[in-house]
Design an enzyme around this catalytic site. Structure first.
Site, PDB file in Angstrom:
ATOM      1  N   SER A  54       2.820  18.700   1.928  1.00 44.65           N
ATOM      2  CA  SER A  54       3.325  17.191   2.403  1.00 44.65           C
ATOM      3  C   SER A  54       4.250  17.088   1.749  1.00 44.65           C
ATOM      4  CB  SER A  54       1.727  16.828   2.700  1.00 44.65           C
ATOM      5  OG  SER A  54       2.020  15.273   2.747  1.00 44.65           O
ATOM      6  N   TYR A  91      -2.075  11.716 -16.185  1.00 44.87           N
ATOM      7  CA  TYR A  91      -2.018  11.246 -15.793  1.00 44.87           C
ATOM      8  C   TYR A  91      -2.290  10.459 -14.796  1.00 44.87           C
ATOM      9  CZ  TYR A  91       0.262   6.157 -16.219  1.00 44.87           C
ATOM     10  OH  TYR A  91       0.704   4.966 -16.331  1.00 44.87           O
ATOM     11  N   LYS A 147      -2.899   8.341 -12.008  1.00 38.63           N
ATOM     12  CA  LYS A 147      -2.195   6.664 -11.973  1.00 38.63           C
ATOM     13  C   LYS A 147      -1.609   6.553 -10.229  1.00 38.63           C
ATOM     14  CE  LYS A 147      -3.257   4.889 -15.605  1.00 38.63           C
ATOM     15  NZ  LYS A 147      -4.405   3.190 -15.852  1.00 38.63           N
TER      16      LYS A 147
HETATM   17  N1  LIG Z   1       0.849  14.842  10.855  1.00 40.05           N
HETATM   18  C1  LIG Z   1       1.017  15.207   9.115  1.00 40.05           C
HETATM   19  O1  LIG Z   1       1.115  13.639   8.655  1.00 40.05           O
HETATM   20  C2  LIG Z   1       0.331  15.645   8.589  1.00 40.05           C
HETATM   21  C3  LIG Z   1       1.873  15.447   6.784  1.00 40.05           C
HETATM   22  C4  LIG Z   1       1.611  16.658   6.428  1.00 40.05           C
HETATM   23  C5  LIG Z   1       1.148  17.595   6.385  1.00 40.05           C
HETATM   24  N2  LIG Z   1       0.575  17.633   7.368  1.00 40.05           N
HETATM   25  C6  LIG Z   1      -0.491  19.075   7.701  1.00 40.05           C
HETATM   26  O2  LIG Z   1       0.000  20.044   8.538  1.00 40.05           O
HETATM   27  C7  LIG Z   1      -1.544  20.165   9.455  1.00 40.05           C
HETATM   28  C8  LIG Z   1      -1.484  20.338  10.799  1.00 40.05           C
HETATM   29  O3  LIG Z   1      -1.427  18.572  10.530  1.00 40.05           O
HETATM   30  P1  LIG Z   1      -1.470  18.389  12.232  1.00 40.05           P
HETATM   31  O4  LIG Z   1      -1.277  16.306  11.544  1.00 40.05           O
HETATM   32  O5  LIG Z   1      -1.106  19.143  13.285  1.00 40.05           O
HETATM   33  O6  LIG Z   1      -3.529  17.512  11.869  1.00 40.05           O
HETATM   34  P2  LIG Z   1      -4.258  17.953  13.756  1.00 40.05           P
HETATM   35  O7  LIG Z   1      -5.601  17.855  12.758  1.00 40.05           O
HETATM   36  O8  LIG Z   1      -3.994  17.501  14.675  1.00 40.05           O
HETATM   37  O9  LIG Z   1      -4.374  19.809  13.499  1.00 40.05           O
HETATM   38  C9  LIG Z   1      -5.053  20.474  12.846  1.00 40.05           C
HETATM   39  C10 LIG Z   1      -6.335  21.422  13.813  1.00 40.05           C
HETATM   40  O10 LIG Z   1      -6.968  22.535  13.019  1.00 40.05           O
HETATM   41  C11 LIG Z   1      -7.883  22.254  13.104  1.00 40.05           C
HETATM   42  N3  LIG Z   1      -8.519  22.836  12.292  1.00 40.05           N
HETATM   43  C12 LIG Z   1      -9.172  22.401  10.549  1.00 40.05           C
HETATM   44  N4  LIG Z   1      -9.922  22.732  10.214  1.00 40.05           N
HETATM   45  C13 LIG Z   1     -10.416  23.970  10.690  1.00 40.05           C
HETATM   46  C14 LIG Z   1     -10.491  25.434  10.434  1.00 40.05           C
HETATM   47  N5  LIG Z   1     -11.493  25.698   9.585  1.00 40.05           N
HETATM   48  N6  LIG Z   1     -10.409  26.274  11.157  1.00 40.05           N
HETATM   49  C15 LIG Z   1      -9.608  26.348  12.186  1.00 40.05           C
HETATM   50  N7  LIG Z   1      -9.135  25.066  12.334  1.00 40.05           N
HETATM   51  C16 LIG Z   1      -9.396  24.286  12.143  1.00 40.05           C
HETATM   52  C17 LIG Z   1      -8.047  21.413  13.364  1.00 40.05           C
HETATM   53  O11 LIG Z   1      -9.040  21.774  14.389  1.00 40.05           O
HETATM   54  C18 LIG Z   1      -7.505  20.591  13.941  1.00 40.05           C
HETATM   55  O12 LIG Z   1      -6.542  20.382  16.051  1.00 40.05           O
HETATM   56  C19 LIG Z   1      -2.316  20.028   8.840  1.00 40.05           C
HETATM   57  O13 LIG Z   1      -2.649  21.195   7.147  1.00 40.05           O
HETATM   58  C20 LIG Z   1      -1.869  19.264   8.439  1.00 40.05           C
HETATM   59  O14 LIG Z   1      -2.786  18.581   6.412  1.00 40.05           O
HETATM   60  C21 LIG Z   1       0.422  17.008   8.309  1.00 40.05           C
HETATM   61  O1  LIG Z   2      -1.945   0.770  10.032  1.00 33.20           O
HETATM   62  C1  LIG Z   2      -1.152   0.492   9.290  1.00 33.20           C
HETATM   63  C2  LIG Z   2      -0.477   2.277   8.920  1.00 33.20           C
HETATM   64  C3  LIG Z   2       0.176   2.630   8.275  1.00 33.20           C
HETATM   65  N1  LIG Z   2       1.249   1.282   7.481  1.00 33.20           N
HETATM   66  C4  LIG Z   2       2.235   1.361   6.403  1.00 33.20           C
HETATM   67  O2  LIG Z   2       3.024   2.405   6.824  1.00 33.20           O
HETATM   68  C5  LIG Z   2       3.407   3.500   6.181  1.00 33.20           C
HETATM   69  C6  LIG Z   2       3.153   5.194   5.728  1.00 33.20           C
HETATM   70  O3  LIG Z   2       1.867   4.865   6.285  1.00 33.20           O
HETATM   71  P1  LIG Z   2       1.301   6.577   6.797  1.00 33.20           P
HETATM   72  O4  LIG Z   2       2.248   6.684   8.330  1.00 33.20           O
HETATM   73  O5  LIG Z   2       0.261   6.194   7.170  1.00 33.20           O
HETATM   74  O6  LIG Z   2       1.672   7.661   5.678  1.00 33.20           O
HETATM   75  P2  LIG Z   2       1.953   7.832   4.351  1.00 33.20           P
HETATM   76  O7  LIG Z   2       0.909   7.075   3.877  1.00 33.20           O
HETATM   77  O8  LIG Z   2       3.860   8.181   3.714  1.00 33.20           O
HETATM   78  O9  LIG Z   2       1.643   9.690   4.567  1.00 33.20           O
HETATM   79  C7  LIG Z   2       0.579   9.584   4.717  1.00 33.20           C
HETATM   80  O10 LIG Z   2       0.790  10.127   6.312  1.00 33.20           O
HETATM   81  C8  LIG Z   2       1.858  11.385   6.322  1.00 33.20           C
HETATM   82  C9  LIG Z   2       1.450  11.654   7.704  1.00 33.20           C
HETATM   83  O11 LIG Z   2       0.116  11.770   7.707  1.00 33.20           O
HETATM   84  C10 LIG Z   2       0.766  12.607   5.255  1.00 33.20           C
HETATM   85  O12 LIG Z   2       2.137  13.581   5.358  1.00 33.20           O
HETATM   86  C11 LIG Z   2       0.469  12.339   4.099  1.00 33.20           C
HETATM   87  O13 LIG Z   2      -0.365  12.880   3.165  1.00 33.20           O
HETATM   88  C12 LIG Z   2       0.005  10.936   3.772  1.00 33.20           C
HETATM   89  O14 LIG Z   2      -0.271  10.660   2.709  1.00 33.20           O
HETATM   90  C13 LIG Z   2       2.971   3.033   4.445  1.00 33.20           C
HETATM   91  O15 LIG Z   2       3.830   2.326   4.110  1.00 33.20           O
HETATM   92  C14 LIG Z   2       1.739   2.518   4.975  1.00 33.20           C
HETATM   93  O16 LIG Z   2       0.974   1.430   4.093  1.00 33.20           O
HETATM   94  C15 LIG Z   2       0.650   0.056   7.658  1.00 33.20           C
HETATM   95  O17 LIG Z   2       1.518  -0.467   7.370  1.00 33.20           O
HETATM   96  N2  LIG Z   2      -0.242   0.232   8.821  1.00 33.20           N
END
Ligand SMILES: NC(=O)c1ccc[n+]([C@@H]2O[C@H](COP(=O)([O-])OP(=O)(O)OC[C@H]3O[C@@H](n4cnc5c(N)ncnc54)[C@H](O)[C@@H]3O)[C@@H](O)[C@H]2O)c1
Ligand SMILES: O=c1ccn([C@@H]2O[C@H](COP(=O)(O)OP(=O)(O)O[C@H]3O[C@H](CO)[C@@H](O)[C@H](O)[C@H]3O)[C@@H](O)[C@H]2O)c(=O)[nH]1
Length: 360
Positions: free
Chosen positions: A134, A158, A162
């Site tokens: 991510s 840090y 922070k």
């Molecule tokens: N969606 C985002 O914004 C985002 C951003 C950066 C990184 N990621 C990472 O990408 C990956 C996929 O994200 P997503 O948005 O599709 O999330 P999601 O929650 O929709 O999908 C993750 C899936 O993993 C399954 N899962 C969780 N723990 C498990 C376990 N122990 N064994 C088997 N299955 C398990 C859940 O049931 C779910 O279907 C995650 O690792 C997430 O941290 C997501």
């Molecule tokens: O109800 C809301 C939700 C979010 N935001 C703002 O929208 C922006 C995007 O927020 P969000 O969609 O939560 O994504 P990020 O905070 O940029 O990132 C989070 O979500 C990403 C996407 O799931 C992950 O990759 C990161 O790990 C996780 O920190 C930020 O400025 C938030 O403050 C709002 O103003 N109102």
């Protein structure tokens, strides 16, 4: 890479948001796909819809197992039945708020689950992995766009206290684990994909993001306001040093993200020297929260009432990707802009106001 027809890919967490979209693209590209998911944050209906989208022939190449990565036996069972050419590892918990209150659950699920997976892969000599990382690993970047070789500042104490939400440290640990394993056993090939902000949905409107409870992320929240499930959007921060005072992010269409995984797989198969390499998956363009709201209103024709609120703890001012490395080395570039992201997100929301649930 040669023909991918018989390549067999294990997709952990494949029933989730990014996993389902990636499974559709993998099947369309001729890969065989085996999903393992414990359905902790997803439903079987999502997998059924993947089948529906790819049709009956390609569906024969999709297998689903309900299993948990924390249980080594569940993974072992899969590997002892068939050979996998590579693993795409999506399975993980990702709710930032919950992870603060319950870090043990996050470390257990995300770290133990991942280590079990590596061990079983090694045992069965499957040493190619695409891992979901991510943009969060960049913390509060001092410079933008974020380049892959930036120091992961959050790793220093840090930076941790922070500027990096404590809750997201596991994502950094998982990157470190990947680098350490590959350094110790150079035959491993690992691609770390650093997603920026995945949004949107498949253009059919049949699969999309369906978070449980009140969404944390911006787009699912906006979507629920648009369909009347939530009254208004809280805009966190309107005094950032940005053009309109709201925070800037690099939103990326989930279908572009899915294609990025296929490009990464091809790189793994083609490049014996890949080692453990990180790539940003973003568009390289920053969009503010207020711009995103306006784009969604335009796409949906719905007014999104907003409330200007204080900044959210731990949020960065502006984060967007340098896309150069992925373009050059993976031959991948995002195709879609904010307009298509909002169009497809709205299409999903409008057709499935309650997500995969049939009714209230
Ligand atoms: N969606 C985002 O914004 C985002 C951003 C950066 C990184 N990621 C990472 O990408 C990956 C996929 O994200 P997503 O948005 O599709 O999330 P999601 O929650 O929709 O999908 C993750 C899936 O993993 C399954 N899962 C969780 N723990 C498990 C376990 N122990 N064994 C088997 N299955 C398990 C859940 O049931 C779910 O279907 C995650 O690792 C997430 O941290 C997501
Ligand atoms: O109800 C809301 C939700 C979010 N935001 C703002 O929208 C922006 C995007 O927020 P969000 O969609 O939560 O994504 P990020 O905070 O940029 O990132 C989070 O979500 C990403 C996407 O799931 C992950 O990759 C990161 O790990 C996780 O920190 C930020 O400025 C938030 O403050 C709002 O103003 N109102």
């Amino acid at each position: 890479m040669g023909s991918s027809v018989e390549q067999n890919i294990l997709v952990t967490g494949g029933a989730g948001f990014i996993g389902t979209h990636t499974a559709v693209q993998l099947l369309k590209e001729g890969f065989k796909v085996s999903i393992i998911d414990n359905l902790d944050n997803s439903v079987i209906e999502a997998v059924d819809r993947v089948r529906e989208l790819v049709g009956p022939d390609l569906s024969k190449k999709l297998e689903f197992t309900q299993g948990d990565l924390r249980n080594k036996g569940d993974i072992e069972k899969l590997f002892s039945k068939q050979r996998f050419d590579a693993v795409i590892h999506f399975a993980g918990l990702k709710a930032v708020g919950e992870s603060v209150g319950n870090p043990r659950r996050y470390f257990d699920n995300n770290l133990v689950g991942t280590i079990n997976l590596y061990e079983t892969m090694a045992k069965h000599n499957c040493k190619m992995m695409v891992f979901s990382s991510s943009a969060t690993v960049y913390g509060q970047p001092e410079k933008i766009p974020c380049m892959e070789d930036f120091e992961l500042k959050a790793m220093n104490p840090y930076g941790r206290t922070k500027s990096q939400p404590y809750s997201l440290l596991w994502q950094l640990f998982l990157e470190e684990i990947a680098r350490d394993i590959q350094a110790a056993e150079p035959e491993w090939r690992i691609v770390l994909l650093r997603y920026f902000n995945p949004v949107g949905a498949h253009e059919s409107g049949r699969i999309g993001e369906d978070p449980k409870g009140i969404p944390n992320n911006l787009m699912p929240y906006i979507q629920q306001v648009a369909v009347g499930r939530l009254p208004e959007l809280n805009v966190y921060g309107h005094d950032y040093p940005t053009e309109d005072g709201s925070a800037v992010r690099d939103y990326i269409h989930v279908m572009d993200l899915a294609d990025g995984h296929i490009a990464a797989l091809r790189k793994l198969f083609d490049d014996p020297k890949i080692g453990c390499t990180a790539y940003n998956l973003g568009t390289g363009r920053g969009t503010s929260v207020l711009e995103m709201v306006a784009a969604f209103e335009k796409a949906s024709g719905k007014k999104i009432p907003i409330k200007l609120c204080p900044r959210r703890l731990g949020d960065a001012t502006a984060v967007y990707a340098s896309t150069e490395k992925a373009e050059k080395e993976l031959g991948w570039k995002a195709k879609y802009g904010v307009e298509e992201m909002c169009r497809d997100q709205w299409n999903w929301a409008n057709n499935n106001p309650w997500g995969y649930q049939k009714k209230l």
